[in-house]
Write a protein that holds these residues in place. Structure first.
Motif, PDB file in Angstrom:
ATOM      1  N   ASN A 182       0.852  -1.183   0.000  1.00  0.00           N
ATOM      2  CA  ASN A 182       0.000   0.000   0.000  1.00  0.00           C
ATOM      3  C   ASN A 182       0.891   1.237   0.000  1.00  0.00           C
ATOM      4  N   ALA A 183       0.999   1.869  -1.155  1.00  0.00           N
ATOM      5  CA  ALA A 183       1.879   3.026  -1.287  1.00  0.00           C
ATOM      6  C   ALA A 183       1.428   4.181  -0.407  1.00  0.00           C
ATOM      7  N   ALA A 184       0.127   4.343  -0.209  1.00  0.00           N
ATOM      8  CA  ALA A 184      -0.395   5.465   0.567  1.00  0.00           C
ATOM      9  C   ALA A 184      -0.308   5.227   2.064  1.00  0.00           C
ATOM     10  N   ASN A 185      -0.327   3.971   2.488  1.00  0.00           N
ATOM     11  CA  ASN A 185      -0.319   3.647   3.915  1.00  0.00           C
ATOM     12  C   ASN A 185       0.473   2.360   4.161  1.00  0.00           C
ATOM     13  N   PRO A 186       1.810   2.429   4.097  1.00  0.00           N
ATOM     14  CA  PRO A 186       2.642   1.232   4.292  1.00  0.00           C
ATOM     15  C   PRO A 186       2.435   0.556   5.641  1.00  0.00           C
ATOM     16  N   LYS A 187       2.026   1.340   6.676  1.00  0.00           N
ATOM     17  CA  LYS A 187       1.813   0.757   8.002  1.00  0.00           C
ATOM     18  C   LYS A 187       0.686  -0.276   7.999  1.00  0.00           C
ATOM     19  N   GLN A 188      -0.160  -0.208   6.989  1.00  0.00           N
ATOM     20  CA  GLN A 188      -1.291  -1.133   6.891  1.00  0.00           C
ATOM     21  C   GLN A 188      -0.856  -2.521   6.429  1.00  0.00           C
ATOM     22  N   GLU A 189       0.302  -2.602   5.803  1.00  0.00           N
ATOM     23  CA  GLU A 189       0.778  -3.855   5.212  1.00  0.00           C
ATOM     24  C   GLU A 189       0.968  -4.938   6.268  1.00  0.00           C
ATOM     25  N   GLY A 190       0.505  -6.126   5.954  1.00  0.00           N
ATOM     26  CA  GLY A 190       0.599  -7.251   6.864  1.00  0.00           C
ATOM     27  C   GLY A 190      -0.622  -7.444   7.735  1.00  0.00           C
ATOM     28  N   SER A 191      -1.522  -6.460   7.751  1.00  0.00           N
ATOM     29  CA  SER A 191      -2.739  -6.569   8.565  1.00  0.00           C
ATOM     30  C   SER A 191      -3.919  -7.007   7.701  1.00  0.00           C
ATOM     31  N   ASN A 192      -4.883  -7.633   8.331  1.00  0.00           N
ATOM     32  CA  ASN A 192      -6.078  -8.095   7.620  1.00  0.00           C
ATOM     33  C   ASN A 192      -7.076  -6.944   7.518  1.00  0.00           C
ATOM     34  N   GLN A 193      -7.429  -6.584   6.296  1.00  0.00           N
ATOM     35  CA  GLN A 193      -8.315  -5.454   6.043  1.00  0.00           C
ATOM     36  C   GLN A 193      -9.650  -5.881   5.433  1.00  0.00           C
ATOM     37  N   SER A 194      -9.996  -7.141   5.606  1.00  0.00           N
ATOM     38  CA  SER A 194     -11.200  -7.671   4.946  1.00  0.00           C
ATOM     39  C   SER A 194     -12.483  -7.027   5.464  1.00  0.00           C
ATOM     40  N   THR A 195     -12.443  -6.440   6.654  1.00  0.00           N
ATOM     41  CA  THR A 195     -13.652  -5.809   7.205  1.00  0.00           C
ATOM     42  C   THR A 195     -13.660  -4.294   6.993  1.00  0.00           C
ATOM     43  N   MET A 196     -12.686  -3.777   6.254  1.00  0.00           N
ATOM     44  CA  MET A 196     -12.612  -2.328   6.032  1.00  0.00           C
ATOM     45  C   MET A 196     -13.861  -1.830   5.313  1.00  0.00           C
ATOM     46  N   LYS A 197     -14.338  -0.648   5.738  1.00  0.00           N
ATOM     47  CA  LYS A 197     -15.504  -0.021   5.119  1.00  0.00           C
ATOM     48  C   LYS A 197     -15.197   1.447   4.857  1.00  0.00           C
ATOM     49  N   ASP A 198     -15.956   2.056   3.935  1.00  0.00           N
ATOM     50  CA  ASP A 198     -15.778   3.475   3.706  1.00  0.00           C
ATOM     51  C   ASP A 198     -16.588   4.263   4.735  1.00  0.00           C
ATOM     52  N   VAL A 199     -16.613   5.590   4.607  1.00  0.00           N
ATOM     53  CA  VAL A 199     -17.274   6.423   5.616  1.00  0.00           C
ATOM     54  C   VAL A 199     -18.785   6.206   5.654  1.00  0.00           C
ATOM     55  N   ASN A 200     -19.330   5.651   4.587  1.00  0.00           N
ATOM     56  CA  ASN A 200     -20.770   5.394   4.532  1.00  0.00           C
ATOM     57  C   ASN A 200     -21.121   3.975   4.962  1.00  0.00           C
TER      58      ASN A 200
END
Length: 264
Positions: free
Chosen positions: A119-137
């Motif tokens: 993730n070029a915009a947020n390298p700290k996110q790499e290695g974590s599970n983001q399957s439940t990520m949602k947008d602001v809505n």
């Protein structure tokens, strides 16, 4: 079948004959106005879709470039030149440098299990599970993308997401492509707020042009309608006078070159 259209014409003529000429002209003007508005809306919509298609083609090109990097590294893995982990590390480094559109566009890669790979915009996110990520809505992001790519290798997905370094969520569309050798998918998105603004600006301009045409046409129609209505009313009165036996007096309208003048 041969009598269908004549019957329809007869019914239409009978219906129209029940209206006054002014009403008929007003109806014609209204239909013309609706057609003009519809054409302006369609023209703006076609332009909007063309701009969206152009953006998606750019996204496709960027994602396919990143997929090409991953494929090249996978070939080195197959020949034993580097390990899979080394290939993923090099791919991640490449993704971190693949910015475009004044650093508002970048590449992201997720495993099909939802784990962030690059993730070029947020390298700290790499290695974590983001399957439940949602947008602001509350719209699912990674999880829904995984579902979409379960039975296809590429697709697009729209959602709201902040630009890098900002907090305000803006409309965004992403192009997704699955890379099966590593069981992951790559995506890149572009914000469409400028396209939306350009669409509404174009719609406003076309609407103003349509309004101007409608006003001019309406004014001409109104003047013509009044002229025809008043002339026919005057002619009807004169015909009634003749029918009553009064054969003297001037007949108005004889100098006209249209059908009313011919009747006079």
């Amino acid at each position: 079948m041969g009598t269908t259209f004549p019957c329809a014409d007869a019914l239409l003529m009978k219906l129209l004959s029940s209206f006054k000429i002014t009403t008929r002209l007003s109806l014609l003007l209204g239909l013309s106005a609706l057609a003009l508005v519809a054409l302006a809306t369609l023209a703006a919509s076609f332009q909007y879709q063309r701009m969206m298609d152009d953006r998606i083609e750019i996204l496709r090109s960027v994602v396919e470039t990143a997929a090409g990097v991953a494929n090249s590294l996978e070939e080195q893995v197959k020949t034993g030149k580097i390990s899979h982990d080394e290939a993923v590390s090099r791919f991640r480094d490449a993704v971190h440098s693949m910015w475009y559109r004044n650093r508002s566009g970048y590449i992201v890669a997720f495993g099909m299990n939802g784990v962030s790979i690059a993730n070029a915009a947020n390298p700290k996110q790499e290695g974590s599970n983001q399957s439940t990520m949602k947008d602001v809505n509350g719209k699912p992001l990674v999880g829904r993308m995984i579902e979409l790519l379960a039975n296809q290798d590429e697709t697009t997905y729209s959602y709201d997401y902040p630009k890098p370094g900002q907090t305000e969520a803006l409309p965004k569309v992403s192009f997704l492509e699955r890379f099966r050798p590593w069981n992951m998918f790559l995506l890149s998105g572009v914000y469409t707020d400028d396209i939306d603004a350009e669409f509404y600006d174009l719609l406003l301009k076309l609407g103003l042009v349509a309004l101007a045409i409608i006003l001019v046409t309406g004014g001409i129609t109104l003047l013509g309608s009044r002229d025809i209505s008043r002339s026919l009313t005057r002619l009807r009165g004169q015909m009634q006078t003749l029918a009553d036996g009064t054969l003297t007096g001037e007949i108005a309208g004889t100098g006209r070159s249209d059908e009313i003048g011919g009747m006079a």
